[in-house]
Design a protein around this motif. Structure first.
Motif, PDB file in Angstrom:
ATOM      1  N   CYS A  69       0.821  -1.217   0.000  1.00 14.40           N
ATOM      2  CA  CYS A  69       0.000   0.000   0.000  1.00 14.40           C
ATOM      3  C   CYS A  69       0.850   1.260   0.000  1.00 14.40           C
ATOM      4  O   CYS A  69       2.043   1.245   0.374  1.00 14.40           O
ATOM      5  CB  CYS A  69      -0.920  -0.001   1.226  1.00 14.40           C
ATOM      6  SG  CYS A  69      -2.157  -1.309   1.208  1.00 14.40           S
ATOM      7  N   ASN A  70       0.215   2.366  -0.389  1.00 15.33           N
ATOM      8  CA  ASN A  70       0.857   3.675  -0.341  1.00 15.33           C
ATOM      9  C   ASN A  70       1.115   4.040   1.127  1.00 15.33           C
ATOM     10  O   ASN A  70       0.200   3.968   1.951  1.00 15.33           O
ATOM     11  CB  ASN A  70      -0.070   4.709  -0.986  1.00 15.33           C
ATOM     12  CG  ASN A  70       0.586   6.069  -1.097  1.00 15.33           C
ATOM     13  OD1 ASN A  70       1.525   6.400  -0.384  1.00 15.33           O
ATOM     14  ND2 ASN A  70       0.071   6.875  -2.005  1.00 15.33           N
ATOM     15  N   PRO A  71       2.351   4.434   1.503  1.00 20.39           N
ATOM     16  CA  PRO A  71       2.657   4.753   2.900  1.00 20.39           C
ATOM     17  C   PRO A  71       1.773   5.856   3.480  1.00 20.39           C
ATOM     18  O   PRO A  71       1.572   5.919   4.694  1.00 20.39           O
ATOM     19  CB  PRO A  71       4.118   5.210   2.845  1.00 20.39           C
ATOM     20  CG  PRO A  71       4.665   4.575   1.609  1.00 20.39           C
ATOM     21  CD  PRO A  71       3.524   4.538   0.637  1.00 20.39           C
ATOM     22  N   GLU A  72       1.221   6.735   2.619  1.00 23.52           N
ATOM     23  CA  GLU A  72       0.390   7.833   3.095  1.00 23.52           C
ATOM     24  C   GLU A  72      -1.091   7.449   3.191  1.00 23.52           C
ATOM     25  O   GLU A  72      -1.895   8.243   3.686  1.00 23.52           O
ATOM     26  CB  GLU A  72       0.546   9.043   2.171  1.00 23.52           C
ATOM     27  CG  GLU A  72       1.976   9.601   2.135  1.00 23.52           C
ATOM     28  CD  GLU A  72       2.076  10.819   1.239  1.00 23.52           C
ATOM     29  OE1 GLU A  72       1.042  11.175   0.633  1.00 23.52           O
ATOM     30  OE2 GLU A  72       3.168  11.393   1.149  1.00 23.52           O
ATOM     31  N   GLU A  73      -1.447   6.281   2.743  1.00 21.94           N
ATOM     32  CA  GLU A  73      -2.846   5.863   2.789  1.00 21.94           C
ATOM     33  C   GLU A  73      -3.240   5.509   4.217  1.00 21.94           C
ATOM     34  O   GLU A  73      -2.483   4.865   4.947  1.00 21.94           O
ATOM     35  CB  GLU A  73      -3.059   4.653   1.878  1.00 21.94           C
ATOM     36  CG  GLU A  73      -4.504   4.214   1.781  1.00 21.94           C
ATOM     37  CD  GLU A  73      -4.691   3.048   0.824  1.00 21.94           C
ATOM     38  OE1 GLU A  73      -5.832   2.568   0.687  1.00 21.94           O
ATOM     39  OE2 GLU A  73      -3.676   2.622   0.223  1.00 21.94           O
ATOM     40  N   LEU A  74      -4.443   5.928   4.625  1.00 21.20           N
ATOM     41  CA  LEU A  74      -4.939   5.674   5.973  1.00 21.20           C
ATOM     42  C   LEU A  74      -6.139   4.732   5.922  1.00 21.20           C
ATOM     43  O   LEU A  74      -6.923   4.747   4.978  1.00 21.20           O
ATOM     44  CB  LEU A  74      -5.334   6.980   6.662  1.00 21.20           C
ATOM     45  CG  LEU A  74      -4.213   8.002   6.882  1.00 21.20           C
ATOM     46  CD1 LEU A  74      -4.770   9.272   7.505  1.00 21.20           C
ATOM     47  CD2 LEU A  74      -3.112   7.406   7.762  1.00 21.20           C
ATOM     48  N   PHE A  75      -6.267   3.949   6.986  1.00 24.14           N
ATOM     49  CA  PHE A  75      -7.348   2.975   7.079  1.00 24.14           C
ATOM     50  C   PHE A  75      -8.141   3.226   8.359  1.00 24.14           C
ATOM     51  O   PHE A  75      -7.562   3.534   9.408  1.00 24.14           O
ATOM     52  CB  PHE A  75      -6.791   1.552   7.074  1.00 24.14           C
ATOM     53  CG  PHE A  75      -5.948   1.238   5.878  1.00 24.14           C
ATOM     54  CD1 PHE A  75      -6.520   0.687   4.746  1.00 24.14           C
ATOM     55  CD2 PHE A  75      -4.584   1.503   5.877  1.00 24.14           C
ATOM     56  CE1 PHE A  75      -5.744   0.400   3.639  1.00 24.14           C
ATOM     57  CE2 PHE A  75      -3.803   1.221   4.778  1.00 24.14           C
ATOM     58  CZ  PHE A  75      -4.382   0.670   3.643  1.00 24.14           C
ATOM     59  N   THR A  76      -9.446   3.085   8.275  1.00 23.74           N
ATOM     60  CA  THR A  76     -10.311   3.309   9.434  1.00 23.74           C
ATOM     61  C   THR A  76     -10.073   2.236  10.483  1.00 23.74           C
ATOM     62  O   THR A  76     -10.148   1.035  10.194  1.00 23.74           O
ATOM     63  CB  THR A  76     -11.784   3.311   9.024  1.00 23.74           C
ATOM     64  OG1 THR A  76     -11.999   4.352   8.067  1.00 23.74           O
ATOM     65  CG2 THR A  76     -12.676   3.531  10.236  1.00 23.74           C
ATOM     66  N   ALA A  77      -9.780   2.673  11.704  1.00 17.62           N
ATOM     67  CA  ALA A  77      -9.549   1.737  12.805  1.00 17.62           C
ATOM     68  C   ALA A  77     -10.793   1.607  13.677  1.00 17.62           C
ATOM     69  O   ALA A  77     -11.297   0.503  13.897  1.00 17.62           O
ATOM     70  CB  ALA A  77      -8.357   2.200  13.652  1.00 17.62           C
ATOM     71  N   THR A  78     -11.307   2.731  14.172  1.00 18.55           N
ATOM     72  CA  THR A  78     -12.510   2.721  15.011  1.00 18.55           C
ATOM     73  C   THR A  78     -13.389   3.914  14.669  1.00 18.55           C
ATOM     74  O   THR A  78     -12.904   4.948  14.188  1.00 18.55           O
ATOM     75  CB  THR A  78     -12.156   2.789  16.504  1.00 18.55           C
ATOM     76  OG1 THR A  78     -11.422   4.002  16.770  1.00 18.55           O
ATOM     77  CG2 THR A  78     -11.323   1.588  16.936  1.00 18.55           C
ATOM     78  N   ILE A  79     -14.693   3.756  14.922  1.00 18.58           N
ATOM     79  CA  ILE A  79     -15.653   4.839  14.730  1.00 18.58           C
ATOM     80  C   ILE A  79     -16.470   4.980  16.011  1.00 18.58           C
ATOM     81  O   ILE A  79     -17.087   4.008  16.464  1.00 18.58           O
ATOM     82  CB  ILE A  79     -16.595   4.557  13.543  1.00 18.58           C
ATOM     83  CG1 ILE A  79     -15.784   4.443  12.241  1.00 18.58           C
ATOM     84  CG2 ILE A  79     -17.634   5.661  13.422  1.00 18.58           C
ATOM     85  CD1 ILE A  79     -16.643   4.098  11.039  1.00 18.58           C
ATOM     86  N   THR A  80     -16.458   6.166  16.593  1.00 18.25           N
ATOM     87  CA  THR A  80     -17.245   6.443  17.792  1.00 18.25           C
ATOM     88  C   THR A  80     -18.417   7.327  17.403  1.00 18.25           C
ATOM     89  O   THR A  80     -18.230   8.464  16.963  1.00 18.25           O
ATOM     90  CB  THR A  80     -16.395   7.144  18.861  1.00 18.25           C
ATOM     91  OG1 THR A  80     -15.248   6.333  19.164  1.00 18.25           O
ATOM     92  CG2 THR A  80     -17.202   7.367  20.131  1.00 18.25           C
ATOM     93  N   ASP A  81     -19.612   6.778  17.528  1.00 18.81           N
ATOM     94  CA  ASP A  81     -20.822   7.497  17.126  1.00 18.81           C
ATOM     95  C   ASP A  81     -21.549   7.982  18.376  1.00 18.81           C
ATOM     96  O   ASP A  81     -22.110   7.187  19.125  1.00 18.81           O
ATOM     97  CB  ASP A  81     -21.717   6.562  16.310  1.00 18.81           C
ATOM     98  CG  ASP A  81     -22.898   7.306  15.699  1.00 18.81           C
ATOM     99  OD1 ASP A  81     -22.864   8.547  15.699  1.00 18.81           O
ATOM    100  OD2 ASP A  81     -23.833   6.634  15.227  1.00 18.81           O
ATOM    101  N   MET A  82     -21.525   9.277  18.625  1.00 23.27           N
ATOM    102  CA  MET A  82     -22.167   9.862  19.799  1.00 23.27           C
ATOM    103  C   MET A  82     -23.533  10.415  19.397  1.00 23.27           C
ATOM    104  O   MET A  82     -23.642  11.230  18.478  1.00 23.27           O
ATOM    105  CB  MET A  82     -21.287  10.971  20.384  1.00 23.27           C
ATOM    106  CG  MET A  82     -19.886  10.490  20.769  1.00 23.27           C
ATOM    107  SD  MET A  82     -18.843  11.810  21.401  1.00 23.27           S
ATOM    108  CE  MET A  82     -19.705  12.239  22.901  1.00 23.27           C
ATOM    109  N   ARG A  83     -24.590   9.952  20.102  1.00 25.71           N
ATOM    110  CA  ARG A  83     -25.956  10.346  19.758  1.00 25.71           C
ATOM    111  C   ARG A  83     -26.715  10.860  20.983  1.00 25.71           C
ATOM    112  O   ARG A  83     -26.299  10.631  22.114  1.00 25.71           O
ATOM    113  CB  ARG A  83     -26.706   9.171  19.133  1.00 25.71           C
ATOM    114  CG  ARG A  83     -26.153   8.779  17.764  1.00 25.71           C
ATOM    115  CD  ARG A  83     -26.842   7.566  17.188  1.00 25.71           C
ATOM    116  NE  ARG A  83     -26.411   7.325  15.820  1.00 25.71           N
ATOM    117  CZ  ARG A  83     -27.024   7.804  14.748  1.00 25.71           C
ATOM    118  NH1 ARG A  83     -28.128   8.543  14.902  1.00 25.71           N
ATOM    119  NH2 ARG A  83     -26.575   7.567  13.540  1.00 25.71           N
TER     120      ARG A  83
END
Length: 262
Positions: A145-159
């Motif tokens: 992969c491209n070294p600058e590419e980012l991948f989603t690790a966690t998503i915090t959904d506040m409601r």
């Protein structure tokens, strides 16, 4: 033998009664009301096991008002979650397993798993090899992969509560904030290599156990053979397999009339 203090049994009964009602008791003040020393009451409490005599009921203690005005779950008159309830489970990692509640598919899978030590080690080793391969393939994928590419690790959904599609107030209906944490391919490769090291370490440990078991079985078989040889030398007896096939003895061809061999 010194005479038993008449206040001793009375003190226990009074203590247990007040504690069952939910009252907290200060032993020093309690001793003063009895007209005895604090040390005496403390010894009575320990020797006569006052705390063990307090029968605690399941659920809220006397005076507890947390469940006032609330109803039990449907079909559960006793309060609390019904037997077998799994509403609070998230992923099953901490579930209590009941064999009588397994599905047919789960039973078949469970029956196929080996239970012997050697067979179970071999089975686990195969699973670890597959896991090792998957991790190595994932590492190779992220390394491309491209070294600058980012991948989603966690998503915090506040409601927060708000109107739903029908206009009624509902919990978590309105999104207040969303936080997304991302990491790079390098971070993921590092994490995967740590996981790979753990799996590889377990593989080495299992391989060592299997090898030791195989060596033990070979030594055991060799020792049995030595014992058989020693038995034959000592007694002259030879063990014959009773289920072995016996060869029919055939007479050599000859002339019965003349007795001459052609």
């Amino acid at each position: 033998m010194p005479k038993r203090n008449d206040k001793r049994d009375t003190a226990k009964a009074e203590y247990v009664k007040r504690r069952r009602s939910g009252e907290k008791i200060n032993l020093k003040e309690f001793a003063a009301t009895l007209g005895v020393t604090y040390g005496t009451v403390r010894n009575w409490k320990k020797i006569d096991q006052w705390e063990d005599a307090i029968e605690r009921k399941r659920g809220g203690q006397p005076g507890n008002k947390n469940s006032r005005g609330k109803k039990n779950a449907k079909g559960n008159p006793g309060g609390g979650a019904p037997d077998g309830n799994t509403n609070a489970e998230k992923d099953g990692a901490y579930s209590t397993i009941h064999l009588d509640r397994l599905t047919e598919e789960e039973r078949a899978w469970l029956d196929a798993i080996p239970t012997g030590a050697s067979a179970n080690n071999a089975y686990e080793l195969k699973l670890l090899r597959i896991q090792q391969r998957h991790i190595m393939e994932k590492i190779a994928e992220y390394e491309k992969c491209n070294p600058e590419e980012l991948f989603t690790a966690t998503i915090t959904d506040m409601r927060k509560p708000g109107p739903d599609a029908e206009g009624k107030t509902a919990d978590s209906a309105v999104q207040k904030m969303a936080m997304v944490n991302k990491d790079s391919a390098f971070v993921r490769v590092t994490q995967l290599r740590e996981a790979l090291n753990k799996v590889s370490g377990r593989i080495i440990s299992l391989t060592t156990q299997i090898r030791q078991q195989e060596e033990f079985e070979k030594r055991y078989a060799l020792e049995l053979a030595r014992l058989d040889i020693a038995k034959m030398r000592a007694t002259g007896e030879v063990d014959i397999d009773p289920e072995g096939d016996e060869e029919d003895e055939e007479e050599a061809p000859h002339d019965k009339d003349s007795g001459a061999v052609s």
